[in-house]
Design a protein around this motif. Sequence first.
Motif, PDB file in Angstrom:
ATOM      1  N   TYR A 288       4.872   8.858   4.275  1.00 47.06           N
ATOM      2  CA  TYR A 288       3.445   8.952   3.942  1.00 47.06           C
ATOM      3  C   TYR A 288       2.572   8.682   5.174  1.00 47.06           C
ATOM      4  O   TYR A 288       2.736   7.646   5.833  1.00 47.06           O
ATOM      5  CB  TYR A 288       3.081   7.950   2.852  1.00 47.06           C
ATOM      6  CG  TYR A 288       3.535   8.375   1.479  1.00 47.06           C
ATOM      7  CD1 TYR A 288       2.793   9.290   0.741  1.00 47.06           C
ATOM      8  CD2 TYR A 288       4.709   7.883   0.936  1.00 47.06           C
ATOM      9  CE1 TYR A 288       3.209   9.690  -0.525  1.00 47.06           C
ATOM     10  CE2 TYR A 288       5.134   8.282  -0.328  1.00 47.06           C
ATOM     11  CZ  TYR A 288       4.379   9.191  -1.050  1.00 47.06           C
ATOM     12  OH  TYR A 288       4.809   9.589  -2.290  1.00 47.06           O
ATOM     13  N   ASN A 291       0.999   5.175   5.360  1.00 51.39           N
ATOM     14  CA  ASN A 291       1.824   4.038   5.787  1.00 51.39           C
ATOM     15  C   ASN A 291       1.861   3.918   7.302  1.00 51.39           C
ATOM     16  O   ASN A 291       1.813   2.817   7.854  1.00 51.39           O
ATOM     17  CB  ASN A 291       3.238   4.170   5.229  1.00 51.39           C
ATOM     18  CG  ASN A 291       3.286   4.000   3.723  1.00 51.39           C
ATOM     19  OD1 ASN A 291       2.310   3.560   3.111  1.00 51.39           O
ATOM     20  ND2 ASN A 291       4.395   4.362   3.116  1.00 51.39           N
ATOM     21  N   ASP A 319       1.073   0.451   0.561  1.00 54.04           N
ATOM     22  CA  ASP A 319       2.480   0.618   0.198  1.00 54.04           C
ATOM     23  C   ASP A 319       3.404  -0.004   1.237  1.00 54.04           C
ATOM     24  O   ASP A 319       4.597   0.261   1.227  1.00 54.04           O
ATOM     25  CB  ASP A 319       2.789   2.119   0.082  1.00 54.04           C
ATOM     26  CG  ASP A 319       3.556   2.424  -1.195  1.00 54.04           C
ATOM     27  OD1 ASP A 319       3.798   1.492  -1.967  1.00 54.04           O
ATOM     28  OD2 ASP A 319       3.904   3.602  -1.392  1.00 54.04           O
ATOM     29  N   ILE A 320       2.839  -0.790   2.135  1.00 55.62           N
ATOM     30  CA  ILE A 320       3.671  -1.485   3.119  1.00 55.62           C
ATOM     31  C   ILE A 320       3.346  -2.970   3.032  1.00 55.62           C
ATOM     32  O   ILE A 320       2.299  -3.355   2.500  1.00 55.62           O
ATOM     33  CB  ILE A 320       3.440  -0.964   4.558  1.00 55.62           C
ATOM     34  CG1 ILE A 320       1.968  -1.095   4.967  1.00 55.62           C
ATOM     35  CG2 ILE A 320       3.888   0.486   4.678  1.00 55.62           C
ATOM     36  CD1 ILE A 320       1.698  -0.669   6.412  1.00 55.62           C
ATOM     37  N   LYS A 324       2.829  -5.896   8.033  1.00 54.11           N
ATOM     38  CA  LYS A 324       2.872  -4.694   8.860  1.00 54.11           C
ATOM     39  C   LYS A 324       1.488  -4.099   9.103  1.00 54.11           C
ATOM     40  O   LYS A 324       1.324  -3.204   9.940  1.00 54.11           O
ATOM     41  CB  LYS A 324       3.764  -3.629   8.202  1.00 54.11           C
ATOM     42  CG  LYS A 324       5.246  -3.964   8.233  1.00 54.11           C
ATOM     43  CD  LYS A 324       6.042  -2.816   7.629  1.00 54.11           C
ATOM     44  CE  LYS A 324       7.533  -3.131   7.645  1.00 54.11           C
ATOM     45  NZ  LYS A 324       8.318  -2.155   6.874  1.00 54.11           N
TER      46      LYS A 324
END
Lengths: 537, 244
Positions: A288, A291, A319-320, A324
């Motif tokens: 993605y 991300n 979604d991470i 990060k």
Amino acid sequence: MNAALKRAAALALAAVMFILPLGGCHGSRGRDQFVMPEEFDASRNYEITFWAKNDTNVTQVNIYNKAISDFEALYPNIKVNMRLYTDYGRIYNDVITNIATDTTPNVCITYPDHIATYMTGRNSVVMLDELFRDARYGLGGSELRFDGPAESEIVPKFLDECAIDGHYYALPYMRSTEACYINKTYVEALGYTIPETLTWDFVWEVSEAATAKNPDGTFVLNGGNVMIPFIYKSTDNMMIQMLRQHGAGYSDAEGNIGIFNDVTDEFLRGIAAHTGSGAFSTFKISGYPANFLNAGQCVFAVDSTAGATWMGADAPLIDISEDKLIDFETVVKPIPQYDPENPCMISQGPSVCVFNKSDPQEVLASWLFAQYLLTNDVQIAYSETEGYVPVTTKAQSDPDYRAYLTAAGEDNDLHYPIKIQAAELLIDNMDNTFVTPVFNGSASLRDAAGSLIEEVTKSVRRKQTVDDEYLEKLYGDTTTLYHLDEAGRAGGVAPGEDMGPLPAASTALIVSIAAVWLGILLYLAFSTLSKKRQYHR
Amino acid sequence: MKKVSTFTSLLLVAVMVFAMMAFAGCDSGEGGTSPEAFAPAEGYMTHAEYEAAAVDSEVKLDTYVQATQSWWDGKITVYAQSPDGAYFIYNMTCSEEDAAKLTPGTRILVTGYKTEWSGEVEVAEGATFEIVSGDTWTATPTDVTSLLGTDDLIKHQNEKVAFKGLTIEDISYKNDEPGDDIYVTVGYNGASYEFCVEVYLTGTDSDVYTTVGTLNVGDTVDIEGFLYWYEGVNTHITSIKTVG
């Protein structure tokens, strides 16, 4: 009449009955055309199915659920059962399967490309022209139990996207386009300034600059081991928009394929070069874009405006893992352009079609629900979940919606600024949007367009050479794999449309069968008479 | 004479059975073959060779199907494992007829390209395969509970694994209702991990799908599944049991 003559007469009748349907079957496969009932029979109960698509976004699911319960409160005799999808491809596949078994849903979120294929089942999709304009149950009709939009209150450009061969087969539901989400901090760190209108040259130049590495192999820009400066989510859109911006061939409304041309060649060679240098990749190959962008591993991420809530350092959906995420300034721009003076970008987003059923009252109930999805409450609520734009001017001009746009940045949830800027990007560029011609096979052509980029990107990564020979083979393979040599305007036949004379082969077949039957009858009649004579000898 | 004949027949049958068992010696059933003893077919890689192969290079695997996701549109995603390591084969080219043959334990020879997608090292879409008949093997789950939160966990990527004594922290359906994936957040040693009941793997009528739906936050569970990776460990759960 004696027994032999009766038998001959019966055979003749059977022959006629056999031949007649053969002559009439041309084009008559499938359901009868929907006929508008005199009025909606509210004394009966109806149960309809609605296949919906969401962007893996629970808020959207909740809005569908609320729309259904509000609609059922207005029409207690109509029960709506929803089936949820997060992938247009799966809906498409399931609908195709269910056309064959006559178990289609009543109302379905879809793309016009897909409807063209659904229409190969004759009268499987209801033509909406008459329903649109029905004074009582049509758009803005007098008998509606809700305040729906009139036809004139649907954005004309969006409504036109739902017409196939001059007839409407869907209602637009939401509209989006693509946007380029940019890590401005990185662009400036590389010594560049984001131009007013993003160009392909600028994106490629900055992306190449972002591939610079330190002696230890890490990237200069982020000090890490991963950096894909430019990631594109939907490579089919990438190819389609690039060709459009160049005025190059793609297809026409008759289904003639023009995608394999010099502009495509040049573009794919560019993709190959930038893949080879590590400047470019795709969602299918790497992951993605959001991300990578949010982890500081990407400079330019192109994705739908309907994916805006995932984009940026403060994105409400991530979604991470938190550790990060990096801090950076996000800028939203229209996709890169070749001609900044004449920007153009795709119009996309879900539409709604109604499937035909044997009971016209059930179809009318379905139509009422489809229409309800265009009411302001549904339109505004759903559009606010992502960078969508309502499809009606009625909703777009609603004070609540205007207030929503104005409140951009007040929070990072409902008023997440990137999301609202993405929606405004489309509002500001509605006249610069386009759609591709719809025909039976246009969905395959779209897939093929994306696959050209995916295949070139994969091949370069796999150390293969992209040259004339490669491209020639790629085009041949793509044509075969996506049946592009079979594509064409076969998207069903509009009711009442003259289908022209039967093909010569069909005519010959019918004549032959008739001749055989005639021969059989003559033989039987002759033998009957012969036997009669013998009896008298 | 007749008695002798029967005895001889029985003897022959016994000899044949033993002979067949000997020939099928590589059919070690469940988890029997040691990694050292496993030798892939000629021209195919050991797992160590696969690991050493560069991303985007061609790989040839000799492995055993452990589970598949539902076939769709000429493709099937396979969870595969050999005694020496595991593989995730994404959207392998496969007819619907062949998909039915890919039952757990089936030995397959796969040719494809190695790739990495969001942290998951896998065989890229479009790999081809052939079935090797007469040989089956299924993996016994490896308990990797103690590796959670360590750099060693990823060494077991894609393997059939087991976790003991995890705490349920959250369960949410993908669309907020049953029918699609279920996201399962589990806790262990003060850290949280995102696992998933992948509906294309389990279906909605399976024990695991229905069991997860009955769990409560705070339940202690044992889990089995495939050690999939998506931006971090994201086990695809195949079995879950409440233990406290």
